[in-house]
Design an enzyme around this catalytic site. Structure first.
Site, PDB file in Angstrom:
ATOM      1  N   HIS A 277       0.839  -1.198   0.000  1.00 52.45           N
ATOM      2  CA  HIS A 277       0.000   0.000   0.000  1.00 52.45           C
ATOM      3  C   HIS A 277       0.877   1.252   0.000  1.00 52.45           C
ATOM      4  CE1 HIS A 277      -4.148  -1.604   1.425  1.00 52.45           C
ATOM      5  NE2 HIS A 277      -3.583  -2.392   0.545  1.00 52.45           N
TER       6      HIS A 277
ATOM      7  N   TYR B  71      -8.799   5.309   8.334  1.00 55.16           N
ATOM      8  CA  TYR B  71      -8.837   5.605   9.768  1.00 55.16           C
ATOM      9  C   TYR B  71      -9.877   6.714   9.946  1.00 55.16           C
ATOM     10  CZ  TYR B  71      -4.351   3.174  10.610  1.00 55.16           C
ATOM     11  OH  TYR B  71      -3.335   2.235  10.728  1.00 55.16           O
TER      12      TYR B  71
HETATM   13  C1  DHB Z   1      -4.509  -3.183  11.310  1.00 58.95           C
HETATM   14  C2  DHB Z   1      -4.187  -3.050  12.637  1.00 58.95           C
HETATM   15  C3  DHB Z   1      -3.785  -1.833  13.102  1.00 58.95           C
HETATM   16  O1  DHB Z   1      -3.459  -1.695  14.394  1.00 58.95           O
HETATM   17  C4  DHB Z   1      -3.696  -0.724  12.274  1.00 58.95           C
HETATM   18  O2  DHB Z   1      -3.312   0.465  12.777  1.00 58.95           O
HETATM   19  C5  DHB Z   1      -4.001  -0.876  10.952  1.00 58.95           C
HETATM   20  C6  DHB Z   1      -4.415  -2.111  10.465  1.00 58.95           C
HETATM   21  C7  DHB Z   1      -4.957  -4.514  10.814  1.00 58.95           C
HETATM   22  O3  DHB Z   1      -5.121  -5.416  11.648  1.00 58.95           O
HETATM   23  O4  DHB Z   1      -5.151  -4.661   9.608  1.00 58.95           O
END
Ligand code: DHB
Ligand code: FAD
Length: 393
Positions: A75, A204
């Protein structure tokens, strides 16, 4: 009681312990890995998903990156959502081409276990009553029960890779460690759903109802998180309620979250914790055994692998040259990166979560910070370089 000897006794077969075993094997150093859970259990424990560029390069260099490179999803950006809009942080553009790879911790652990089994070196699952002794001397021991027998393992060094709830850290006498911690008044409800991820990149989301995160494990599997109470009762979360909450927090005009069968749900509490130093005599702590970060910054697994890389180099140097310089510097070297990750994870957590009964002043500050990191090149670059992993700390 039967007595055996090894050079390094490794307690815990999570990412830290397995990677340390692999690194020391490559250098011809004997290890025994002891794990109190079953192989099925450790291979199924869903946790991390995001690997930093440096972690991926490291795993590739040590020959543990084959499946990661073919199946991991690269990504180049993430999305921050607030006030009903999404804003992309172009990670690679901001960091000279660096990126992250989505590859489940479960898959990494499976790969590392297979590598270990191929070496024929000992990896014992389902050991009971593990205890560590004589840490101040030059022949520490680990006692445990395995297949109905009491065993004693004599070694040069013990690596405590047994996670936050392990026995190694609590075996250090009181008063030796300085401990720093923070509890957060919320947790994450983690969801694994059998549905193609609705976004190409991680989202997020800051929302009045609380934080939510849209992630993935593969083109067919979505990984989602909902901010909840730390002691949330899973029984209160029906599939309908989970999807309603995800739609409310992640939904946008013109974009819909696709639903699918929910395969698994779990609640994780959130805390920050560091102990200093990460060593007592011949016991060296690595990974979650020494420090914990809230998952928002996606740093814990990355830190664990950095610790064992530093530890392995120091152990190899010691066994070849007799110099303890690397071992003596171990804790300080690791703690520099640990504290950077502690700060980043705390900062991301504060920016994105909504405590119950949040003060409107704090919410205005969060929104201002989110606007800043999504409009200022300097602020976005700072987030990006921490997220993909700093080369030098
Ligand atoms: C995932 C877990 C995380 O703590 C994060 O910040 C982003 C992705 C995950 O489990 O995909
Ligand atoms: P662990 O994985 O905890 O392994 C310790 C091992 O020791 C376990 O197998 C345990 O069973 C064993 N053990 C415990 N006690 C004993 C004993 N007495 N005897 C023998 N064995 C014992 N990190 C990231 O970098 N990126 C992410 O995206 C990310 N997302 C996360 C999402 C969530 C929801 C959570 C909860 C964590 C996330 N993390 C992430 C953090 C990451 O999962 C941990 O930091 C990582 O598992 C630490 O590895 P470890 O080997 O140090 O410890």
């Amino acid at each position: 009681m039967s007595r055996t000897r090894t050079q390094v006794a490794i307690v815990g077969a999570g990412p830290a312990g397995l990677t340390l075993g692999h690194l020391l094997h490559l250098e011809g150093i004997d290890t025994v890995i002891l794990e109190n859970r079953s192989r099925d259990y450790v291979e199924a424990r869903i946790r991390a998903g995001v690997l930093e560029q440096g972690t991926v390069d490291f795993l590739t260099e040590i020959g543990a990156g084959e499946r990661l490179l073919s199946e991991g999803l690269v990504h180049h950006g993430i999305e921050l959502q607030f006030d009903g809009e999404r804003h992309r942080i172009p990670l690679s553009d901001l960091t000279g081409g660096r990126s992250i790879v989505i590859y489940g911790q479960t898959e990494l652990v499976k790969d590392l276990i297979l590598h270990r089994l191929e070496t024929g070196r000992p990896l014992h699952f389902e050991v009971d009553d593990v205890s560590v002794h004589d840490l101040e001397g030059d022949q520490p021991t680990v006692r445990y029960r395995h297949e109905g027998r009491d065993e004693e393992l004599v070694c040069d060094v013990i690596a405590g890779c047994d996670g936050f709830h392990g026995i190694c850290r609590p075996s250090i006498p009181e008063g030796v460690l300085s401990e720093f911690s923070r509890e957060y008044p919320f947790g994450w409800l983690g969801i694994l759903a059998e549905v193609a991820p609705s976004s190409d990149e991680l989202v997020y989301a800051h929302h009045d109802r609380g934080f939510a995160l849209l992630s993935l494990r593969s083109p067919e599997l979505s990984r989602l998180y909902i901010q909840c109470r730390p002691d949330e009762d899973l029984a209160e979360w029906t599939e309908d309620r989970i999807w309603d909450e995800l739609h409310a927090r992640l939904g946008l005009d013109g974009w819909a979250l696709a639903e699918g069968p929910i395969l698994e749900t779990v609640v994780h509490g959130m805390r920050s914790y560091v102990c200093e130093p990460m060593r007592y005599g011949r016991l060296f702590l690595a990974g979650d055994a020494a420090h914990i970060v809230p998952p928002t910054g996606a740093k814990g697994l990355n830190l664990a692998l950095h610790d064992v890389r530093v530890l392995a180099e120091a152990l190899v140097d010691w066994s070849r040259s007799g110099s303890t310089a690397g071992l003596d510097a171990y804790s300080e070297t690791c703690l520099r990166r640990v504290w950077r990750a502690e700060h980043f994870s705390w900062w991301m957590t504060h920016m994105l979560h909504r405590p119950e009964g949040a003060d409107p002043f704090d919410v205005r500050l969060q929104l201002s910070q989110l606007r800043y990191v999504t409009t200022s090149d300097a602020a976005a670059r700072s987030l990006a370089e921490n997220y993909v992993g700093l080369e030098v700390v």
